[in-house]
Design a protein around this motif. Structure first.
Motif, PDB file in Angstrom:
ATOM      1  N   VAL A 103      76.703 -20.607  97.604  1.00  0.00           N
ATOM      2  CA  VAL A 103      76.808 -20.654  99.064  1.00  0.00           C
ATOM      3  C   VAL A 103      76.843 -19.234  99.632  1.00  0.00           C
ATOM      4  CG1 VAL A 103      78.238 -21.403 101.004  1.00  0.00           C
ATOM      5  CG2 VAL A 103      77.962 -22.895  99.021  1.00  0.00           C
ATOM      6  N   GLY A 157      76.165 -26.524 106.328  1.00  0.00           N
ATOM      7  CA  GLY A 157      77.479 -27.081 106.031  1.00  0.00           C
ATOM      8  C   GLY A 157      77.827 -28.243 106.947  1.00  0.00           C
ATOM      9  N   GLY A 175      80.102 -29.274 102.099  1.00  0.00           N
ATOM     10  CA  GLY A 175      80.066 -28.944 103.519  1.00  0.00           C
ATOM     11  C   GLY A 175      81.190 -28.009 103.907  1.00  0.00           C
ATOM     12  N   GLY A 202      80.334 -24.496 102.803  1.00  0.00           N
ATOM     13  CA  GLY A 202      79.377 -23.839 103.686  1.00  0.00           C
ATOM     14  C   GLY A 202      80.016 -23.306 104.945  1.00  0.00           C
ATOM     15  N   THR A 203      80.854 -24.128 105.594  1.00  0.00           N
ATOM     16  CA  THR A 203      81.489 -23.663 106.832  1.00  0.00           C
ATOM     17  C   THR A 203      82.532 -22.591 106.547  1.00  0.00           C
ATOM     18  OG1 THR A 203      83.068 -25.517 106.699  1.00  0.00           O
ATOM     19  CG2 THR A 203      81.085 -25.829 108.049  1.00  0.00           C
TER      20      THR A 203
END
Length: 462
Positions: free
Chosen positions: A333, A349, A380, A383-384
């Motif tokens: 990521v 994400g 997810g 990613g964020t």
């Protein structure tokens, strides 16, 4: 004295004779942070593995879950004072303080186990959250001196290092408890003794070896870069001169806020005025809210059709896949964050979070589909978290950066605590599919914000 930014070496501070090899210092810093993440993460997880059980033994099942909640809230509340310490004393003093506060919390929990005093248990759990605070703040220390093209990767490595503790520590709780039985330490309190030792060790390693301090060094380099810009071009307002020195525009809202004050009010002002900072802090908080809200109620959902004899094994497998999604692929990521851009990975994400809610919410009694949904939920979140934290860190001036990062962790922690508190009510009233639907709806405003064009990166000295 001017800063040499083209070769990675920067003229040393006045009290040093040799130029500072920034890449070398960054490699050493990252290695040290990974080591302390493993030590501190193990200490945090080994204690919290039995925290709920200890709470049930001392105060009953009804309040057992509040032990972990107190730790989560404590980690969020400690983010601000720790960031305040970092503003004046650097990462070394802030991270070490957070670990030592966590160690004090561990001591209080052990004393509570001995005395049977439940209020002391909750106070200890609140302070024990200092271990989480240190682990979260370490990811920001990983990018203070990172090359702009590698910030996402370096931050993600610090996040990934926590995987070791998250995976191994639960298996160490029982041996740790047995190892101290001869001392008279009550059952379930032994793991917290090892947590205390781990936090103290991490604090000592940070204090002794995290030199030079990455945040203080970044500040010196930014100041030298600003001083080294040709006066005539700076007076003429030439943006190229300031860009070459890695200094944000003097009229930027972040600079104006940092110039007035460096505390929470300045952090709020910077986040309000800088779109990239708003996106970064929102991505971190919303990703955490959705992840916690769905994850904490998944074992309850699984318990609807699995017998008690098999439930723990099934829950263990599903949550292991979820944790793998959160941490195991963090370096990938981070690489994508640097390669594709911060906003692109945040959008990815958010897409994964929506997919996770769709898969888990429509899975019915299909354990495999719920496992897939929880894995997507972890990805997810990763990613964020990675892209949002990277974007936030590089979007604000170095003077106000610790305050903004502390605000981010406070917001993230409170968002997770709110999600955990409300999710039980939602699943009781409307069920697990509705919980996933509400989590997906919560993502939509952030998705709209992320689709707006914002700067994905600022210059190295920002």
């Amino acid at each position: 004295m001017t800063a040499e930014l083209t070769t990675g070496e920067i003229t040393a501070p006045p009290d040093r004779a040799e130029p500072l090899d920034v890449p070398r210092v960054q490699r050493r810093t990252l290695l040290l942070l990974c080591l302390t993440q493993i030590i501190g993460g193990t200490g945090m997880t080994i204690g919290m593995t039995v925290g709920v059980l200890l709470g049930a033994r001392l105060g009953g099942t009804a309040i057992s879950g509040l032990v972990q909640s107190a730790s989560v809230v404590g980690a969020a509340l400690l983010a601000l004072p720790v960031s305040r310490i970092m503003r004046s004393g650097g990462r070394r003093s802030g991270l070490a303080t957070a670990y030592l506060v966590g160690a004090v919390g561990g001591v209080l929990i052990v004393v509570a186990a001995v005395s049977g005093w439940v209020p002391l248990l909750f106070l200890g759990a609140l302070l024990f959250g200092g271990g989480t605070t240190a682990g979260l703040q370490a990811r920001y220390a990983a990018v203070d001196l990172a090359d702009p093209a590698r910030r996402g990767r370096h931050l993600s490595i610090a996040v990934w290092a926590t995987t070791v503790g998250a995976v191994t520590a639960p298996n160490l709780a029982a041996p740790a408890d047995r190892a101290l039985a001869w001392t008279g330490v009550p059952e379930l309190a032994g793991p917290f003794v090892f947590s205390v030792l781990a936090f103290v060790l991490a604090a000592v390693v940070i204090l002794v070896f995290l030199r030079p301090d990455p945040l203080l060094t970044a500040r010196r380099l930014a100041a030298k870069a600003a001083a080294g810009a040709p006066a005539a071009r700076a007076a003429a307002g030439a943006p190229a001169a300031r860009a070459a020195a890695g200094v944000p525009a003097a009229s930027s809202p972040g600079d104006r806020a940092a110039g007035r004050e460096e505390g929470l009010r300045a952090a709020l002002r910077v986040v309000r005025d800088l779109p990239a900072a708003r996106l970064g802090i929102s991505a971190v908080a919303m990703g955490h809210l959705v992840m916690v809200g769905v994850m904490v109620m998944t074992p309850v959902r699984l318990g609807e059709w699995h017998s008690d004899a098999h439930l723990l094994r099934v829950v263990g497998i599903v949550l292991s896949l979820h944790i793998a999604g959160m941490f195991a692929l963090a370096p990938v990521v981070g690489w994508l964050t640097d390669r594709l851009g911060r906003r692109a990975v945040i959008l990815g994400g958010l897409g994964l979070l929506l997919a996770a809610c769709a898969v888990a919410g429509t899975a019915g009694h299909d354990t495999v589909r719920i496992s897939i949904g929880l894995t997507l939920l972890g990805l997810g979140w990763s990613g964020t978290m990675v892209a949002g934290s990277t974007l936030l860190s590089e979007s604000v001036p170095v003077a106000v950066r610790p305050a903004v990062q502390g605000l981010s962790d406070l917001t993230m922690g409170l968002a997770g605590a709110l999600a955990g508190a409300l999710s039980g009510f939602v699943i009781q009233v409307a069920g697990y599919p509705t919980l996933n639907l509400l989590a997906a709806v919560a993502v939509v405003p952030l998705l709209a914000l992320a689709l707006r064009t914002v700067p994905s990166r600022v210059r190295a000295g920002a």
